[in-house]
Design a protein around this motif. Structure first.
Motif, PDB file in Angstrom:
ATOM      1  N   VAL A   1       0.735  -1.034  -0.160  1.00 46.20           N
ATOM      2  CA  VAL A   1       0.825   0.031   0.244  1.00 46.20           C
ATOM      3  C   VAL A   1       0.612   1.345   0.051  1.00 46.20           C
ATOM      4  O   VAL A   1       0.664   2.415  -0.751  1.00 46.20           O
ATOM      5  CB  VAL A   1      -1.051  -0.167   1.179  1.00 46.20           C
ATOM      6  N   GLU A   2       2.160   0.906   0.588  1.00 48.12           N
ATOM      7  CA  GLU A   2       2.742   1.996   1.029  1.00 48.12           C
ATOM      8  C   GLU A   2       3.058   2.247  -0.512  1.00 48.12           C
ATOM      9  O   GLU A   2       3.670   3.457  -0.628  1.00 48.12           O
ATOM     10  CB  GLU A   2       3.554   2.924   2.580  1.00 48.12           C
TER      11      GLU A   2
ATOM     12  N   GLU B   1       0.879  12.826   4.921  1.00 48.68           N
ATOM     13  CA  GLU B   1      -0.099  12.795   5.697  1.00 48.68           C
ATOM     14  C   GLU B   1      -0.609  11.267   6.027  1.00 48.68           C
ATOM     15  O   GLU B   1      -1.697  11.308   6.568  1.00 48.68           O
ATOM     16  CB  GLU B   1      -0.824  13.671   5.250  1.00 48.68           C
ATOM     17  N   ILE B   2      -0.289  10.529   5.156  1.00 49.88           N
ATOM     18  CA  ILE B   2      -1.286   8.757   6.047  1.00 49.88           C
ATOM     19  C   ILE B   2      -0.525   8.014   6.193  1.00 49.88           C
ATOM     20  O   ILE B   2       1.045   7.934   6.410  1.00 49.88           O
ATOM     21  CB  ILE B   2      -1.559   8.618   4.904  1.00 49.88           C
ATOM     22  N   ALA B   3      -1.425   7.558   7.072  1.00 47.56           N
ATOM     23  CA  ALA B   3      -0.856   6.227   8.248  1.00 47.56           C
ATOM     24  C   ALA B   3      -1.546   5.230   7.684  1.00 47.56           C
ATOM     25  O   ALA B   3      -2.757   4.963   7.403  1.00 47.56           O
ATOM     26  CB  ALA B   3      -0.723   6.845   9.447  1.00 47.56           C
ATOM     27  N   VAL B   4      -0.509   4.521   7.614  1.00 50.74           N
ATOM     28  CA  VAL B   4      -1.508   2.896   6.464  1.00 50.74           C
ATOM     29  C   VAL B   4      -0.684   1.613   7.823  1.00 50.74           C
ATOM     30  O   VAL B   4       0.290   1.582   8.773  1.00 50.74           O
ATOM     31  CB  VAL B   4      -0.981   2.305   5.742  1.00 50.74           C
ATOM     32  N   HIS B   5      -2.220   1.314   8.616  1.00 47.71           N
ATOM     33  CA  HIS B   5      -1.611   0.397   9.262  1.00 47.71           C
ATOM     34  C   HIS B   5      -2.981  -1.279   8.571  1.00 47.71           C
ATOM     35  O   HIS B   5      -3.499  -0.923   8.004  1.00 47.71           O
ATOM     36  CB  HIS B   5      -2.741   0.339  10.810  1.00 47.71           C
TER      37      HIS B   5
ATOM     38  N   VAL C   1      -7.543  -6.280   6.744  1.00 46.19           N
ATOM     39  CA  VAL C   1      -7.636  -5.298   6.655  1.00 46.19           C
ATOM     40  C   VAL C   1      -6.934  -4.215   6.502  1.00 46.19           C
ATOM     41  O   VAL C   1      -6.397  -3.849   8.240  1.00 46.19           O
ATOM     42  CB  VAL C   1      -8.434  -4.730   7.761  1.00 46.19           C
ATOM     43  N   VAL C   2      -7.148  -2.914   5.785  1.00 46.94           N
ATOM     44  CA  VAL C   2      -6.142  -1.764   5.413  1.00 46.94           C
ATOM     45  C   VAL C   2      -7.048  -0.875   5.987  1.00 46.94           C
ATOM     46  O   VAL C   2      -8.156  -0.693   6.297  1.00 46.94           O
ATOM     47  CB  VAL C   2      -5.965  -0.920   4.395  1.00 46.94           C
TER      48      VAL C   2
END
Length: 341
Positions: A44-45, A61-65, A70-71
């Motif tokens: 995703v990153e 500015e976007i945090a991906v977990h 599930v994203v």
């Protein structure tokens, strides 16, 4: 839109703050699911980075977990156009079982804050101009009184998705010099360096609840004064014990996501304070901290008397609101607040 196979998820199933508190490496190997999640996160990153527009404007500015396939996306982006690019970038990534999109859009936030300010405009016969950049709301316009300016600031700050408020509202008949209003958000766990090379780690931040801006940070480290240092050198104690200190944000020379650099040496003890828990309080449990902070990350300075500004309930009946004098520590922090207001 996301592909049809991506299911809707319950946001209560994942907590960014709980996930962060559990991110402790005990030397255990990752499970198969955790390895899959890590692979999806990297994909995703990478997909977001490959988009030229997202890389230039939104990426940082976007945090991906990712949890159990599930994203979860957190942070602030500029507009629905950016959201569309994010969705498009993620379409081809295999293994995603669901997406929880918690991104806050500036264009929607501006509309919501402007609508909330409408009641003040109607009551006080003024007009505010609202803007936003990745959740940082800026206010402009002309009002008749300093208290109305403060009410506007607090009204905007009452929105849970606002990261901070920059108040450029002018008061009619008062000529004031426009202060530079930078926006600084030290990351919890970030390393902060003094000029003499000593460093500490950010444990919490101190925030002005009126505008959600960080005015100081609580840093843990070893900050010996000269007498302590001499004692350590002449004994077998070694380095001085760790302690917590309060550093005003006006002492920050530069700040990145990984480290910060101060304008002072660690020996300049008159420029910063020892942390005193009695001087601060935790926010109310129903208060939402600005992204990326979690509830336990934020403290408010304790005031001499409770300040009732009557934003949500009483302001139409009270045209002027006067704040009582607050205690010395609060005045020190705000006096050093390079963000102005």
């Amino acid at each position: 839109m996301f592909p049809a196979q991506i299911s809707t998820t319950n946001p209560d199933e994942f907590s960014r703050c709980e996930e962060r508190s559990q991110m402790i490496d005990h030397g255990k190997s990752l499970s198969r699911i955790q390895k899959t999640d890590a692979t999806i996160k990297e994909s995703v990153e990478r997909a977001l980075w490959k988009d030229d527009v997202l890389r230039a404007i939104e990426y940082h500015e976007i945090a991906v977990h990712v949890k159990n396939g599930v994203v979860h996306l957190d942070g602030h982006i500029v507009s629905t156009t950016s959201q569309g690019r994010i969705e498009k970038a993620m379409r081809a990534i295999p293994g995603i079982l669901g997406i929880q999109n918690n991104l806050v859009l500036d264009d929607k936030l501006i509309f919501q804050v402007a609508a909330a300010l409408g009641a003040l405009e109607h009551t006080y016969g003024c007009k505010f101009f609202t803007g936003a950049s990745h959740g940082v709301v800026s206010l402009g316009g002309i009002v008749s009184d300093e208290n109305v300016k403060l009410l506007a600031e607090q009204c905007a700050a009452s929105h849970p998705n606002v990261r901070a408020v920059i108040n450029n509202v002018s008061v009619s008949g008062i000529k004031s010099e426009l202060k530079e209003q930078s926006f600084l958000q030290p990351t919890i766990g970030e390393v902060i360096y003094f000029l003499d090379g000593l460093s500490g780690v950010v444990k919490q931040v101190i925030m002005d609840p009126n505008n959600r801006r960080v005015v100081a940070m609580i840093v843990r480290g070893q900050f010996a004064d000269q007498r302590q240092e001499l004692k350590s050198l002449n004994s077998a104690e070694g380095r001085s014990p760790e302690q917590l200190v309060v550093l005003s944000m006006d002492l920050v020379r530069s700040l990145t996501r990984e480290s910060g650099f101060l304008t002072i040496n660690s020996r300049e003890r008159k420029r910063y304070l020892d942390f005193d828990p009695a001087s601060f309080r935790a926010p109310n449990v129903d208060w939402t901290p600005p992204y990326p902070y979690c509830p336990d990350d934020v403290l408010f300075p304790v005031e001499k008397r409770a300040v009732e500004y009557q934003i949500l309930k009483d302001f139409p009946q009270a045209p002027f609101v006067f704040a009582p004098k607050e205690e010395v520590l609060w005045e020190q922090l705000l006096a050093n607040d390079s963000l102005g207001g």
